[in-house]
Design a protein around this motif. Structure first.
Motif, mmCIF file in Angstrom:
data_model
loop_
_atom_site.group_PDB
_atom_site.id
_atom_site.type_symbol
_atom_site.label_atom_id
_atom_site.label_comp_id
_atom_site.label_asym_id
_atom_site.label_seq_id
_atom_site.Cartn_x
_atom_site.Cartn_y
_atom_site.Cartn_z
ATOM 1 N N LEU A 252 -16.152 128.044 100.968
ATOM 2 C CA LEU A 252 -14.715 128.088 100.297
ATOM 3 C C LEU A 252 -14.538 129.602 99.940
ATOM 4 C CD1 LEU A 252 -14.197 124.861 98.263
ATOM 5 C CD2 LEU A 252 -13.655 125.348 100.691
ATOM 6 N N GLY A 253 -13.245 129.852 100.266
ATOM 7 C CA GLY A 253 -12.962 131.535 99.219
ATOM 8 C C GLY A 253 -12.555 131.155 98.081
ATOM 9 N N ALA A 254 -12.415 132.415 97.204
ATOM 10 C CA ALA A 254 -12.366 132.200 95.834
ATOM 11 C C ALA A 254 -11.130 131.321 95.355
ATOM 12 C CB ALA A 254 -12.081 133.546 95.335
ATOM 13 N N THR A 255 -10.128 131.337 96.157
ATOM 14 C CA THR A 255 -8.994 130.723 95.634
ATOM 15 C C THR A 255 -9.352 128.896 95.608
ATOM 16 O OG1 THR A 255 -7.161 132.182 96.369
ATOM 17 C CG2 THR A 255 -6.680 130.002 96.255
ATOM 18 N N GLU A 256 -10.037 128.718 96.705
ATOM 19 C CA GLU A 256 -10.346 127.314 96.925
ATOM 20 C C GLU A 256 -11.139 126.773 95.840
ATOM 21 O OE1 GLU A 256 -8.127 129.025 100.233
ATOM 22 O OE2 GLU A 256 -10.313 129.460 99.393
ATOM 23 N N LEU A 257 -12.248 127.956 95.525
ATOM 24 C CA LEU A 257 -13.378 127.449 94.692
ATOM 25 C C LEU A 257 -13.134 127.326 93.115
ATOM 26 C CD1 LEU A 257 -16.300 127.176 95.499
ATOM 27 C CD2 LEU A 257 -16.906 129.354 94.679
ATOM 28 N N GLY A 285 -13.341 132.731 113.557
ATOM 29 C CA GLY A 285 -14.503 132.559 112.764
ATOM 30 C C GLY A 285 -14.698 133.938 111.958
ATOM 31 N N GLU A 286 -13.581 134.668 111.643
ATOM 32 C CA GLU A 286 -13.949 135.905 110.782
ATOM 33 C C GLU A 286 -13.115 135.997 109.804
ATOM 34 O OE1 GLU A 286 -12.243 138.613 113.585
ATOM 35 O OE2 GLU A 286 -13.979 139.144 114.874
ATOM 36 N N TYR A 287 -13.518 136.679 108.702
ATOM 37 C CA TYR A 287 -12.848 136.685 107.209
ATOM 38 C C TYR A 287 -11.771 137.886 107.182
ATOM 39 C CZ TYR A 287 -16.474 133.141 106.602
ATOM 40 O OH TYR A 287 -17.238 132.025 106.651
ATOM 41 N N ASP A 288 -10.668 137.667 106.822
ATOM 42 C CA ASP A 288 -9.523 138.569 106.590
ATOM 43 C C ASP A 288 -9.105 138.899 105.559
ATOM 44 O OD1 ASP A 288 -9.181 138.262 109.499
ATOM 45 O OD2 ASP A 288 -7.872 136.652 109.107
ATOM 46 N N GLU A 289 -9.938 138.083 104.182
ATOM 47 C CA GLU A 289 -9.422 138.441 103.170
ATOM 48 C C GLU A 289 -9.759 140.086 102.679
ATOM 49 O OE1 GLU A 289 -8.938 135.247 99.650
ATOM 50 O OE2 GLU A 289 -10.797 136.486 99.213
ATOM 51 N N THR A 290 -9.234 140.969 101.950
ATOM 52 C CA THR A 290 -9.432 142.236 101.683
ATOM 53 C C THR A 290 -10.119 142.245 100.379
ATOM 54 O OG1 THR A 290 -7.470 142.636 100.515
ATOM 55 C CG2 THR A 290 -7.208 142.947 102.811
ATOM 56 N N PRO A 291 -10.927 143.366 100.085
ATOM 57 C CA PRO A 291 -11.648 143.512 98.992
ATOM 58 C C PRO A 291 -10.789 143.392 97.763
ATOM 59 C CG PRO A 291 -12.194 144.963 100.587
ATOM 60 C CD PRO A 291 -11.375 144.506 101.182
ATOM 61 N N GLU A 293 -7.863 141.798 97.702
ATOM 62 C CA GLU A 293 -7.460 140.201 97.421
ATOM 63 C C GLU A 293 -8.599 139.450 96.713
ATOM 64 O OE1 GLU A 293 -4.298 140.117 101.198
ATOM 65 O OE2 GLU A 293 -6.622 139.587 101.359
ATOM 66 N N THR A 294 -9.734 139.638 97.305
ATOM 67 C CA THR A 294 -10.839 138.870 96.676
ATOM 68 C C THR A 294 -11.113 139.248 95.076
ATOM 69 O OG1 THR A 294 -12.154 138.833 98.842
ATOM 70 C CG2 THR A 294 -13.214 138.397 96.888
ATOM 71 N N ALA A 295 -10.960 140.662 95.035
ATOM 72 C CA ALA A 295 -11.220 140.976 93.660
ATOM 73 C C ALA A 295 -10.232 140.515 92.660
ATOM 74 C CB ALA A 295 -11.402 142.605 93.498
ATOM 75 N N ALA A 323 -14.953 146.504 94.581
ATOM 76 C CA ALA A 323 -13.607 145.904 93.922
ATOM 77 C C ALA A 323 -13.936 144.924 92.796
ATOM 78 C CB ALA A 323 -12.834 145.357 95.091
ATOM 79 N N ILE A 324 -14.894 144.039 93.252
ATOM 80 C CA ILE A 324 -15.201 142.742 92.319
ATOM 81 C C ILE A 324 -15.465 143.627 90.892
ATOM 82 C CG2 ILE A 324 -16.682 141.007 91.652
ATOM 83 C CD1 ILE A 324 -16.146 140.112 94.642
ATOM 84 N N LYS A 325 -16.688 144.623 91.038
ATOM 85 C CA LYS A 325 -16.847 145.349 89.953
ATOM 86 C C LYS A 325 -15.971 146.199 89.223
ATOM 87 C CE LYS A 325 -20.469 147.540 87.668
ATOM 88 N NZ LYS A 325 -21.321 146.835 86.864
ATOM 89 N N LYS A 326 -15.214 146.647 89.739
ATOM 90 C CA LYS A 326 -14.310 147.588 89.044
ATOM 91 C C LYS A 326 -13.355 146.713 88.177
ATOM 92 C CE LYS A 326 -10.214 150.706 90.094
ATOM 93 N NZ LYS A 326 -9.705 151.368 91.144
ATOM 94 N N LEU A 327 -13.133 145.370 88.789
ATOM 95 C CA LEU A 327 -11.915 144.381 88.262
ATOM 96 C C LEU A 327 -12.668 143.461 87.050
ATOM 97 C CD1 LEU A 327 -9.106 143.683 90.882
ATOM 98 C CD2 LEU A 327 -9.294 145.466 88.900
#
Length: 328
Positions: A252-257, A285-291, A293-295, A323-327
């Motif tokens: 799952l992505g972060a939203t669903e998780l 089968g590719e992942y489109d969520e940008t850094p 967006e995920t962060a 991006a995750i680190k920054k936020l």
């Protein structure tokens, strides 16, 4: 460059977890796929004459392309990862049997841990240590679910076979310099129990133990693992191991998780981890969520106090981790 001992690093790990959210790295498989390696690059000189195709055996690259794997580790470290995962997701006899490379398992795990250790030590400083998590994947078998829809009682692996696989892999991960062990992408809790039991045997053999992270996989919107457990049931099934952390990753992505991480944080007595995918895969089968967006999504996890360790799984890159680190 840090020359700290493993015991010193582990003391610092426990201290750091009390002070801040630690950043786990992102997807090794995603980064390897971007390299578009061909069969000869997977083989290297050592396996040039191997009698079957081995392209796709990413774990083998720790032997045939160690400089590449070290570079990918470095990219995640430079993006801000505190903990990097060894390139050993399929480094068990059961999984390597797909390539007839079962006998390489100890070497694969040891070499992968050594590569990760070199990368971590090259950038670590006394005030900012970096840790190596030796990865134990789920294997390509499941102890709870029949591979034959016509025979619910059929199994293609035994509990003891899984234990033997995990002891062998775990021993080499420790020998290679791992600071902790990460049992991850658990879709069948009985497999995880075999891994826990194997590590307990290994600790008895070695006379010391390393911290263990455990990360399950909620497979779809049902909120359950493939073997049918809710998040809370999964936690209670592994809590006896007294792990450093229990978390969720993949599928799952972060939203669903998010709701499942929240539920886990409500029952977990220890640290909580999450490394979700970069959204859900598209039709290719590719992942489109940008850094960004995920962060933005996982930063809310952090603000809500749900977790202690945060990273990325399928589709995530060093840009996502930065991006995750920054936020966070």
């Amino acid at each position: 460059m840090s020359q700290q001992s493993r015991s010193e690093r582990l003391n610092l790990l426990h201290t750091a977890l009390k002070q801040r959210i630690l950043i786990l790295d992102g997807a090794m498989g995603t980064m390897i796929q971007r390299e578009k390696l061909d069969e000869s690059q997977y083989r290297g000189a050592r396996f040039a004459d191997f009698d079957r195709d081995i392209k796709g055996n990413n774990d083998l690259l720790s032997l045939t392309q160690p400089e590449l794997i070290e570079r990918l580790h470095r990219e995640y470290l430079e993006a801000g990862a505190d903990i990097i995962e060894t390139n050993t997701f399929n480094a068990t006899r059961l999984s390597q049997s797909d390539y007839a490379m079962e006998d390489l398992v100890p070497e694969l795990n040891r070499a992968a841990a050594e590569v990760a250790r070199r990368a971590a030590d090259a950038v670590a400083t006394p005030d900012k240590p970096r840790w190596v998590a030796g990865v134990i994947g789920p294997t390509s078998r499941t102890a709870s679910i029949s591979p034959d829809v016509n025979d619910p009682g059929a199994r293609n692996v035994t509990f003891q076979q899984l234990v033997d696989n995990y002891v062998e892999a775990g021993r080499a991960l420790v020998e290679g310099g791992s600071d902790l062990i990460l049992i991850e992408t658990i879709f069948d809790t009985l497999n995880a129990k075999a891994a826990i039991y194997a590590l307990q045997q290994l600790w008895d053999e070695l006379g010391f133990e390393l911290p263990v992270m455990i990360s399950g996989t909620i497979t779809d919107a049902s909120g359950r693992t493939l073997s049918g457990q809710t998040t809370e049931a999964f936690y209670y099934s592994v809590a006896h191991a007294k792990p450093l952390s229990v978390g969720l990753n993949c599928a799952l992505g972060a939203t669903e998780l998010r709701p499942y991480i929240e539920a886990l944080s409500g029952v977990c007595a220890g640290h909580v981890s999450a490394h979700p995918n970069a959204g859900l895969p598209n039709e290719f089968g590719e992942y489109d969520e940008t850094p960004a967006e995920t962060a933005a999504i996982v930063a809310e996890f952090a603000r809500s106090g749900f977790l202690n360790i945060l990273g990325g799984c399928c589709g995530t890159t060093p840009a996502h981790i930065a991006a995750i680190k920054k936020l966070s």
